[in-house]
Design an enzyme around this catalytic site. Structure first.
Site, PDB file in Angstrom:
ATOM      1  N   ASN A 185       5.477   5.487  -3.208  1.00 44.20           N
ATOM      2  CA  ASN A 185       4.882   4.344  -3.892  1.00 44.20           C
ATOM      3  C   ASN A 185       5.274   4.264  -5.366  1.00 44.20           C
ATOM      4  O   ASN A 185       5.332   3.183  -5.933  1.00 44.20           O
ATOM      5  CB  ASN A 185       3.354   4.369  -3.742  1.00 44.20           C
ATOM      6  CG  ASN A 185       2.775   5.739  -3.931  1.00 44.20           C
ATOM      7  OD1 ASN A 185       3.094   6.670  -3.175  1.00 44.20           O
ATOM      8  ND2 ASN A 185       1.931   5.900  -4.928  1.00 44.20           N
ATOM      9  N   THR A 231     -17.677  -2.612  14.208  1.00 45.44           N
ATOM     10  CA  THR A 231     -17.263  -3.994  14.447  1.00 45.44           C
ATOM     11  C   THR A 231     -15.949  -4.271  13.732  1.00 45.44           C
ATOM     12  O   THR A 231     -15.799  -3.946  12.552  1.00 45.44           O
ATOM     13  CB  THR A 231     -18.352  -4.953  13.929  1.00 45.44           C
ATOM     14  OG1 THR A 231     -19.570  -4.638  14.611  1.00 45.44           O
ATOM     15  CG2 THR A 231     -17.987  -6.402  14.182  1.00 45.44           C
ATOM     16  N   CYS A 238      -3.373   3.771  -7.960  1.00 49.09           N
ATOM     17  CA  CYS A 238      -4.466   4.502  -7.322  1.00 49.09           C
ATOM     18  C   CYS A 238      -4.839   5.734  -8.122  1.00 49.09           C
ATOM     19  O   CYS A 238      -5.958   6.191  -8.076  1.00 49.09           O
ATOM     20  CB  CYS A 238      -4.082   4.942  -5.918  1.00 49.09           C
ATOM     21  SG  CYS A 238      -3.386   3.640  -4.935  1.00 49.09           S
TER      22      CYS A 238
HETATM   23  C1  LIG Z   1      -1.338   1.907  -1.160  1.00 43.39           C
HETATM   24  C2  LIG Z   1      -0.969   3.166  -0.484  1.00 43.39           C
HETATM   25  C3  LIG Z   1      -1.914   3.889   0.266  1.00 43.39           C
HETATM   26  C4  LIG Z   1      -3.374   3.494   0.329  1.00 43.39           C
HETATM   27  O1  LIG Z   1      -3.535   2.339   1.067  1.00 43.39           O
HETATM   28  P1  LIG Z   1      -4.945   1.564   1.093  1.00 43.39           P
HETATM   29  O2  LIG Z   1      -4.778   0.594   2.196  1.00 43.39           O
HETATM   30  O3  LIG Z   1      -5.063   0.912  -0.246  1.00 43.39           O
HETATM   31  O4  LIG Z   1      -6.000   2.567   1.329  1.00 43.39           O
HETATM   32  C5  LIG Z   1      -1.484   5.011   0.926  1.00 43.39           C
HETATM   33  N1  LIG Z   1      -0.201   5.413   0.877  1.00 43.39           N
HETATM   34  C6  LIG Z   1       0.720   4.753   0.164  1.00 43.39           C
HETATM   35  C7  LIG Z   1       2.124   5.250   0.155  1.00 43.39           C
HETATM   36  C8  LIG Z   1       0.367   3.614  -0.535  1.00 43.39           C
HETATM   37  O5  LIG Z   1       1.292   2.965  -1.237  1.00 43.39           O
END
Ligand SMILES: *Cc1c(COP(=O)(O)O)cnc(C)c1O
Length: 373
Positions: free
Chosen positions: A150, A239, A318
């Site tokens: 990422n 759900t 994140c």
């Molecule tokens: C964004 C991301 C996540 C987390 O995804 P969410 O759907 O926001 O929980 C996990 N792994 C990678 C490589 C990401 O880029």
């Protein structure tokens, strides 16, 4: 606002929103209530979406489990497999540049008595298959290695990792959140046993994702983390988020955007020549939407503060809440100054040439001003 932070999240595509609206309004049925028309309509829509998301990775729709996103999918993959009574092995191999959703889950597993090996990467962010091979023991239960990083966009050779795992009878999980829908993935030919993806990284809504769980050759045994009704073949009760699921299905069918690599390369070349920026991550083994650059002598966070009209990231969105320097760039051996001066540009389907040109002008002016003062 020029938005170049698509690795953090993406805007909804108009066709995704359009498909979701009926399921937020008149089609509000519970997909588990199949004894009336509203429930049936919801259930049918969920199954259509399941086919749509499965076909991107050439999976059987029955191998798709809906989750709340890739964080949950990664947790389900790692905790679900390690908790299964079908397996006795206690060793997991992962990589030091994984997303926190994998690393923190592995930390937790270590506290619970599992042994985890964290493989290093080279200066380009790439994994050495010989290191992976050397880390395998007769206790190794699974390997978790992401497809695209990422922060840098660097791609791991998941096809080769999958083949190596299969050869040794080890399960292979890949966090494909950044590559899903962008890079070709075939779960069978690549020997992938579990795969995580998320809708909001592909112009779908937030709060919905998938875990692919292989059903045969081998059948993956995975324990549920969430209990209460046995939805999703017992793997994930609760759900279903029908509008979100419908949105992810449509997002998965969006055609690939042509020319995004040209835009990224144009951005990268302009900034590298005008500012002597350095690219973090291998040049070619990389997503064509991502450019992680270091500007020498500049603080990435301060640079971003100078450009309120440009949305980029100085680390993973994140993890930036923790205000830590990037552990991904650290694992690649980047020095502190390059890490501090790093900025991630990530493009999406609506990014235009004009936006890239404006972004280049903004960054050049800001960096030059910062270097002068
Ligand atoms: C964004 C991301 C996540 C987390 O995804 P969410 O759907 O926001 O929980 C996990 N792994 C990678 C490589 C990401 O880029």
């Amino acid at each position: 606002m020029i938005y170049l932070d698509h690795n953090a999240t993406t805007p909804l595509a108009p066709e995704v929103l359009k498909a979701m609206i009926p399921f937020l309004t008149e089609n509000f049925g519970n997909a588990a209530s199949r004894h009336h028309a509203l429930g049936c309509a919801a259930a049918t829509a969920v199954e259509t979406a399941r086919q749509q998301v499965a076909s991107v990775i050439r999976a059987d729709p029955r191998e798709i489990v809906w989750t709340s996103g890739a964080t949950e999918s990664n947790n389900l993959a790692l905790l679900g497999v390690t908790h299964s009574a079908a397996y006795r092995k206690q060793h997991i191999i992962t990589v030091s540049t994984e997303h926190r959703a994998v690393l923190d889950t592995c930390d937790y597993l270590e506290k619970k008595g599992f042994r985890v090996t964290y493989l290093g990467v080279d200066s380009g962010g790439r994994l050495d298959l010989a290191h992976l091979k050397a880390a395998i023991t007769d206790q190794t239960l699974m390997v978790s290695a992401m497809h695209a990083n990422n922060e840098t966009g660097v791609l791991h050779p998941i096809s080769k990792i999958g083949a190596l795992c299969r050869e040794h009878g080890i399960l292979f999980h890949t966090d494909a959140t950044q590559s899903y829908g962008k890079e070709p993935i075939d779960v069978s030919s690549m020997h992938i046993d579990l795969l995580s993806a998320s809708a909001h990284k592909i112009h779908g809504p937030k709060g919905v994702g998938i875990l692919y769980v292989r059903r045969r050759d081998p059948r993956v045994r995975c324990e549920a983390l969430i209990h209460g009704g046995g939805h999703e073949r017992g793997l994930r009760s609760g759900t279903l988020n029908v509008p979100g699921i419908v949105g992810m299905g449509i997002a998965a069918t969006l055609p690939k955007v042509a020319g995004i690599r040209r835009l990224r390369d144009h951005l990268e070349k302009s900034l590298c020549t005008k500012l002597h920026a350095k690219v973090n991550g291998h040049h070619s083994d990389r997503l064509n939407t991502t450019s992680n650059l270091s500007f020498n002598g500049v603080d990435g966070a301060k640079l971003m503060a100078r450009m309120p009209g440009l949305a980029v990231s100085s680390s993973s969105a994140c993890t930036s809440a923790l205000l830590q320097p990037s552990y991904v760039l650290g694992a690649m051996g980047c020095d502190d100054a390059s890490i501090r001066g790093s900025v991630r540009f990530s493009l999406g389907r609506f990014t235009s040439t004009e936006e890239i040109d404006t972004a280049v002008t903004l960054v050049v002016e800001s960096v030059e001003a910062m270097l002068k003062s």
